[in-house]
Design a protein around this motif. Structure first.
Motif, PDB file in Angstrom:
ATOM      1  N   ASN A  85       0.829  -1.208   0.010  1.00  0.00           N
ATOM      2  CA  ASN A  85      -0.148   0.025  -0.110  1.00  0.00           C
ATOM      3  C   ASN A  85       0.805   1.344  -0.100  1.00  0.00           C
ATOM      4  N   GLY A  86       1.794   1.189  -0.831  1.00  0.00           N
ATOM      5  CA  GLY A  86       2.727   2.558  -1.099  1.00  0.00           C
ATOM      6  C   GLY A  86       3.889   2.629   0.050  1.00  0.00           C
ATOM      7  N   ILE A  87       3.735   1.647   1.075  1.00  0.00           N
ATOM      8  CA  ILE A  87       4.650   1.702   1.973  1.00  0.00           C
ATOM      9  C   ILE A  87       5.896   0.696   1.939  1.00  0.00           C
ATOM     10  N   PHE A  88       7.015   0.757   2.058  1.00  0.00           N
ATOM     11  CA  PHE A  88       8.012  -0.504   2.092  1.00  0.00           C
ATOM     12  C   PHE A  88       8.182  -0.824   3.328  1.00  0.00           C
ATOM     13  N   LYS A  89       8.144  -2.119   3.531  1.00  0.00           N
ATOM     14  CA  LYS A  89       8.402  -2.671   4.807  1.00  0.00           C
ATOM     15  C   LYS A  89       9.746  -3.565   4.875  1.00  0.00           C
ATOM     16  N   PHE A  93       9.078  -4.907  11.758  1.00  0.00           N
ATOM     17  CA  PHE A  93       9.279  -4.505  10.682  1.00  0.00           C
ATOM     18  C   PHE A  93       9.808  -2.890  10.738  1.00  0.00           C
ATOM     19  N   TYR A  94      10.475  -2.325   9.708  1.00  0.00           N
ATOM     20  CA  TYR A  94      10.702  -0.769   9.835  1.00  0.00           C
ATOM     21  C   TYR A  94       9.987  -0.384   8.321  1.00  0.00           C
ATOM     22  N   GLU A  95       9.703   0.808   8.326  1.00  0.00           N
ATOM     23  CA  GLU A  95       8.879   1.181   6.878  1.00  0.00           C
ATOM     24  C   GLU A  95       9.433   2.388   6.628  1.00  0.00           C
ATOM     25  N   ILE A  96       9.599   2.480   5.043  1.00  0.00           N
ATOM     26  CA  ILE A  96       9.975   3.709   4.231  1.00  0.00           C
ATOM     27  C   ILE A  96       8.925   3.854   3.622  1.00  0.00           C
ATOM     28  N   LYS A  97       8.445   5.279   3.123  1.00  0.00           N
ATOM     29  CA  LYS A  97       7.460   5.436   2.250  1.00  0.00           C
ATOM     30  C   LYS A  97       7.861   5.734   0.749  1.00  0.00           C
TER      31      LYS A  97
END
Length: 321
Positions: free
Chosen positions: A57-61, A70-74
């Motif tokens: 959904n547009g966010i990289f886990k 998990f860490y996220e980057i848009k």
């Protein structure tokens, strides 16, 4: 070697690491160095090896060595370079330098590391499979009664119980630290003359404590062999963080790791390893903690916590090997 050791502590815990910098973007706040980027406060998260990156959904886990979180980057042009660096590091299983936005799990900045750091980290995260089973230990528990007795010994070491010695096992704080919990459980078995395997499960995992939900990129617990009432050898998982009533089948355990009441969840793979494996990456690289230095340190730092917060988990970057 001292600098390498400090890097290793950050690497294996992927938690905050205070770096020295002469950048004008850096400032000292409450004794901790923070970096500002486009008016966003960034916390130095240290050098670590990413082992997975998936878009949702547009966010990289993003998943990293050792940590189950998990860490996220848009997704977007402003992060395209960083996402490319993460992908390349995942492909080559090499370290990068990570900065998080404040006290969140969102990646705000990525930097490259030195060739010297890369060589050192590759020497620590080994493809070598080291001997696990000790000849002096039994590989099969003789009966159900002994199995249940061992389970109760392990459960009685849970933090918050009057029977636990130090360091207690952090079953009540499932956010992270499963690698340390599993290693400590194995030590209890070994003290009783038995050894075990471990099972690692990977994917978009979600589990519930009954009151709150956690998300993991992997989970690990001990897998024991025992003889049932008919004398047939079977295997069971011991993991009081998910099942406090007793050992369960590995199928039941994996199903508990994809509790869809907490959101969409799936298992991508799972595998059994020798009991001495502390961490196994999805690409078959290993970390070992034979002297339980990291194990005991992580458990001590998480010992007062319960439930599904704080998240991300507290800093354990001082825990070496």
């Amino acid at each position: 070697m001292k600098n390498f050791f400090l890097s290793m502590m950050a690497f294996v815990t992927i938690l905050s690491f205070n770096a020295c910098s002469d950048s004008k973007d850096s400032q000292e706040v409450n004794g901790q160095e923070k970096t500002t980027l486009k008016n966003v406060s960034l916390k130095d998260f240290g050098k670590s090896v990413p082992v997975g990156i998936e878009e949702e959904n547009g966010i990289f886990k993003v998943s990293f060595i050792l940590s189950a979180q998990f860490y996220e980057i848009k997704s977007g042009k402003e992060n395209a370079e960083y996402i490319g660096m993460i992908r390349e590091a995942v492909k080559n299983e090499t370290p990068i330098h990570i900065f998080l936005k404040g006290n969140t799990n969102e990646i705000g900045k990525v930097e490259s590391v030195s060739l010297e750091d890369t060589r050192y980290f590759k020497s620590i995260l080994t493809k070598e499979v080291r001997g696990g089973q000790t000849n002096k230990l039994a590989s099969v528990i003789p009966d159900v009664a002994t199995l249940n007795s061992l389970f109760n010994q392990i459960k009685n070491q849970s933090c918050g119980t009057s029977t636990a010695s130090s360091p207690c096992i952090t079953f009540r704080y499932p956010v992270d630290g499963c690698y340390a919990r599993a290693h400590k459980m194995r030590q209890i078995l070994m003290n009783n003359g038995y050894d075990c395997e471990k099972q690692f499960v990977y994917g978009n995992l979600r589990a519930t404590t009954g009151t709150c939900c956690v998300s993991w990129n992997y989970h690990v617990a001990i897998l024991v062999s025992y003889k049932n009432a008919s004398g047939v050898t079977e295997k069971r998982i011991i993991d009081p963080s998910l099942f406090s009533s007793g050992p369960v089948t590995d199928t039941a355990w994996r199903n508990a790791c994809i509790n869809t009441s907490c959101g969409s969840a799936s298992v991508s793979s799972y595998t059994n390893t020798a009991g001495n494996v502390y961490y196994r990456s999805p690409s078959n690289s290993y970390l070992y903690d034979n002297n339980l230095i990291n194990t005991n340190c992580v458990l001590t730092k998480f010992s007062s916590l319960s439930g599904c917060s704080p998240t991300p988990a507290p800093d354990v970057s001082s825990c070496g090997f």
